[in-house]
Design a protein around this motif. Sequence first.
Motif, PDB file in Angstrom:
ATOM      1  N   ASP A  72       0.763  -0.969   0.174  1.00  0.00           N
ATOM      2  CA  ASP A  72      -0.158  -0.031  -0.086  1.00  0.00           C
ATOM      3  C   ASP A  72       1.025   1.235   0.032  1.00  0.00           C
ATOM      4  N   PHE A  73       1.991   1.181   0.648  1.00  0.00           N
ATOM      5  CA  PHE A  73       2.799   2.291   0.666  1.00  0.00           C
ATOM      6  C   PHE A  73       3.580   2.454  -0.570  1.00  0.00           C
ATOM      7  N   THR A 127      10.921 -15.819 -15.741  1.00  0.00           N
ATOM      8  CA  THR A 127      11.130 -16.359 -14.308  1.00  0.00           C
ATOM      9  C   THR A 127      11.259 -15.141 -13.567  1.00  0.00           C
ATOM     10  N   ALA A 128      10.595 -14.499 -12.682  1.00  0.00           N
ATOM     11  CA  ALA A 128      10.605 -13.570 -11.929  1.00  0.00           C
ATOM     12  C   ALA A 128      11.080 -13.898 -10.341  1.00  0.00           C
ATOM     13  N   VAL A 129      12.245 -13.284  -9.890  1.00  0.00           N
ATOM     14  CA  VAL A 129      12.919 -13.807  -8.858  1.00  0.00           C
ATOM     15  C   VAL A 129      13.027 -12.291  -7.703  1.00  0.00           C
ATOM     16  N   THR A 130      12.375 -12.567  -6.627  1.00  0.00           N
ATOM     17  CA  THR A 130      12.560 -11.554  -5.523  1.00  0.00           C
ATOM     18  C   THR A 130      12.663 -12.364  -4.177  1.00  0.00           C
ATOM     19  N   LEU A 131      13.481 -11.479  -3.335  1.00  0.00           N
ATOM     20  CA  LEU A 131      13.600 -11.845  -2.003  1.00  0.00           C
ATOM     21  C   LEU A 131      12.501 -11.549  -0.948  1.00  0.00           C
ATOM     22  N   ALA A 132      11.679 -10.394  -1.464  1.00  0.00           N
ATOM     23  CA  ALA A 132      10.786  -9.585  -0.589  1.00  0.00           C
ATOM     24  C   ALA A 132       9.457 -10.366  -0.788  1.00  0.00           C
ATOM     25  N   GLY A 133       9.005 -10.978   0.307  1.00  0.00           N
ATOM     26  CA  GLY A 133       7.697 -11.726   0.288  1.00  0.00           C
ATOM     27  C   GLY A 133       6.265 -10.996  -0.286  1.00  0.00           C
ATOM     28  N   GLU A 134       6.122  -9.630   0.158  1.00  0.00           N
ATOM     29  CA  GLU A 134       5.382  -8.791  -0.323  1.00  0.00           C
ATOM     30  C   GLU A 134       5.159  -8.731  -1.803  1.00  0.00           C
ATOM     31  N   GLN A 135       6.550  -8.500  -2.311  1.00  0.00           N
ATOM     32  CA  GLN A 135       6.586  -8.098  -3.581  1.00  0.00           C
ATOM     33  C   GLN A 135       6.199  -9.447  -4.478  1.00  0.00           C
ATOM     34  N   ALA A 136       6.675 -10.494  -3.971  1.00  0.00           N
ATOM     35  CA  ALA A 136       6.546 -11.764  -4.591  1.00  0.00           C
ATOM     36  C   ALA A 136       4.630 -11.819  -4.722  1.00  0.00           C
ATOM     37  N   TRP A 187       8.871  11.225  -7.227  1.00  0.00           N
ATOM     38  CA  TRP A 187       8.525  10.615  -6.164  1.00  0.00           C
ATOM     39  C   TRP A 187       8.278  11.485  -4.861  1.00  0.00           C
ATOM     40  N   HIS A 188       9.148  12.458  -4.797  1.00  0.00           N
ATOM     41  CA  HIS A 188       9.252  13.138  -3.642  1.00  0.00           C
ATOM     42  C   HIS A 188       7.836  14.089  -3.666  1.00  0.00           C
ATOM     43  N   ARG A 189       7.639  14.635  -4.573  1.00  0.00           N
ATOM     44  CA  ARG A 189       6.373  15.538  -4.968  1.00  0.00           C
ATOM     45  C   ARG A 189       5.053  14.823  -4.616  1.00  0.00           C
ATOM     46  N   THR A 190       5.111  13.449  -4.922  1.00  0.00           N
ATOM     47  CA  THR A 190       3.946  12.549  -4.579  1.00  0.00           C
ATOM     48  C   THR A 190       3.923  12.381  -3.105  1.00  0.00           C
ATOM     49  N   LEU A 191       5.049  12.312  -2.498  1.00  0.00           N
ATOM     50  CA  LEU A 191       5.004  12.040  -0.835  1.00  0.00           C
ATOM     51  C   LEU A 191       4.400  13.303  -0.523  1.00  0.00           C
ATOM     52  N   GLU A 192       4.879  14.542  -0.769  1.00  0.00           N
ATOM     53  CA  GLU A 192       4.474  15.855  -0.100  1.00  0.00           C
ATOM     54  C   GLU A 192       2.876  15.996  -0.462  1.00  0.00           C
ATOM     55  N   GLU A 193       2.359  15.737  -1.621  1.00  0.00           N
ATOM     56  CA  GLU A 193       1.088  15.999  -2.032  1.00  0.00           C
ATOM     57  C   GLU A 193       0.307  14.829  -1.190  1.00  0.00           C
ATOM     58  N   ARG A 194       0.539  13.828  -0.988  1.00  0.00           N
ATOM     59  CA  ARG A 194      -0.199  12.747  -0.012  1.00  0.00           C
ATOM     60  C   ARG A 194       0.310  12.480   1.450  1.00  0.00           C
ATOM     61  N   TRP A 195       1.053  13.501   1.787  1.00  0.00           N
ATOM     62  CA  TRP A 195       1.674  13.364   3.076  1.00  0.00           C
ATOM     63  C   TRP A 195       0.745  12.920   3.987  1.00  0.00           C
ATOM     64  N   ARG A 248      -1.488  11.125   4.081  1.00  0.00           N
ATOM     65  CA  ARG A 248      -2.183   9.569   3.807  1.00  0.00           C
ATOM     66  C   ARG A 248      -0.937   8.551   4.215  1.00  0.00           C
ATOM     67  N   PHE A 249       0.490   8.987   3.574  1.00  0.00           N
ATOM     68  CA  PHE A 249       1.474   8.509   4.191  1.00  0.00           C
ATOM     69  C   PHE A 249       1.766   8.217   5.677  1.00  0.00           C
ATOM     70  N   ALA A 250       1.590   9.369   6.417  1.00  0.00           N
ATOM     71  CA  ALA A 250       1.722   9.730   7.691  1.00  0.00           C
ATOM     72  C   ALA A 250       0.804   8.640   8.528  1.00  0.00           C
ATOM     73  N   ALA A 251      -0.489   8.804   7.969  1.00  0.00           N
ATOM     74  CA  ALA A 251      -1.390   7.810   8.579  1.00  0.00           C
ATOM     75  C   ALA A 251      -1.010   6.285   8.349  1.00  0.00           C
ATOM     76  N   LEU A 252      -0.519   5.976   7.145  1.00  0.00           N
ATOM     77  CA  LEU A 252      -0.246   4.685   6.906  1.00  0.00           C
ATOM     78  C   LEU A 252       1.006   3.895   7.494  1.00  0.00           C
ATOM     79  N   VAL A 253       1.928   4.906   7.580  1.00  0.00           N
ATOM     80  CA  VAL A 253       3.390   4.413   8.167  1.00  0.00           C
ATOM     81  C   VAL A 253       3.738   5.205   9.394  1.00  0.00           C
ATOM     82  N   GLY A 254       3.337   6.220   9.804  1.00  0.00           N
ATOM     83  CA  GLY A 254       3.740   6.920  10.871  1.00  0.00           C
ATOM     84  C   GLY A 254       4.328   8.314  10.557  1.00  0.00           C
TER      85      GLY A 254
END
Length: 440
Positions: A158-159, A230-239, A369-377, A379-385
């Motif tokens: 979601d982040f 064949t797609a390989v990742t070590l991150a479970g969320e990504q897989a 990416w930074h512009r998006t972070l500031e525009e949705r600040w 929502r980001f703070a509510a999601l991850v602190g």
Amino acid sequence: MTATEISARPGAAHRLAALAEDVLGGPLPVRLRAWDGSETGPADAPVVVVRSRRALRRLLWQPGELGLAQAYVTGEVDVEGDLAQGLRTVWAAQRERGLRPPRLTPADRGRALATAVRLGAVGPRPSAPASQARLRGGLHSRARDRAAISHHYDLSNDFYGLLLDDTMAYSCGYWASSEPGFGPADAQRAKLELICRKLALAPGARLLDIGCGWGSLTLHAAERHGVRVTAVTLAGEQAAYVRERVRELGLTDLVEVICQDYRDIRGSGVEGYDAVATVEMGEHVGDAEYPAFAAALHRLVRPGGRVLVQQMSRGPGAPGGGPFIEAYIAPDMHMRPLGETVDLLEGAGLEVRHTESLREHYVRTVTAWHRTLEERWDRFAALVGEETARVWRLYLVGAALAFEEGRMGVDQILSVRPGPGGDSGMPSTTHAWYEGLGRL
């Protein structure tokens, strides 16, 4: 003591500035405002706000970049206005005025300690912020690498869905057009198509995508080029995310998603894959481990097959990440100058045929990416602190400046495993790779 005498006493900002200037060996390039309301420094400079004595205590226990980062992400230190301009001012002063910590005599250290006592900064070591990585085990052991990847990439789908565009590509885009309507998602699609063209992908070809992220290249190659991936990742969320997208797009016959360490990847049949791509994953491999990684790329691709490595680099005199990045964003990462990576790939038996710097492209990508972070600040703070959101603000602003100033770079390195007699299968010219990328 009279009111006049009290008002004449220097405030915390003045004492702090004098202490900092002694430590740095020159005047501060920023204006300071302390917790008691006192201010000092150039009137037209960015304002650094020190909100509490706890920030000073962090710097006493953890001098330098990491202590400052800890104070910033906890909100104990802030920058008024444009954070990028604040960082740019400090780094420019380091370059142009040569601000460096001098060798302090015992008397200097005694005066500094006395000032710290008067400021109320002496006390127990503050605990590290919750957002700081805490890794255990041997460097680049499988367990530690898994924890390092999880710290960053398993923050939550979601982040990253809030931060990234609809391609979910978390890597440098290719800004193929300067037209006003050409945006971040267009730049990512252009990058994905450029990689497919450089790898000469055709229907039925076998592609290994190492460190596939949220599947942007995997899905593009399968959907647009009919490639078996064949797609390989070590991150479970990504897989989990990529598997769901594969099902939604009806690509289950073309795409296999594996959650595993790159060291455990086996070849595709006797000859190997037709092409291998690894997009901004090599930074996580480690310095001592990179020769084995390069050897694996050679082993996994068939003779005549191509390998594309998109990877961040550093300038010859620049750090390979730095304390903040390694503690909060990408633990254990390692970057090297481009030429050293080319040497390692060729040392493994791959023939490097084409390199392309995307450094300026990353400035635009990270800025978006930074512009998006500031525009949705909110929502980001509510999601991850708030703390984690501040980590990402500092990360994205600092990264954009590092690419802008050439302390960091990013490159696409295309190589081939030579076939019998040295046959490379490479085209004589490369202009066709770029045709129409701005109109996808």
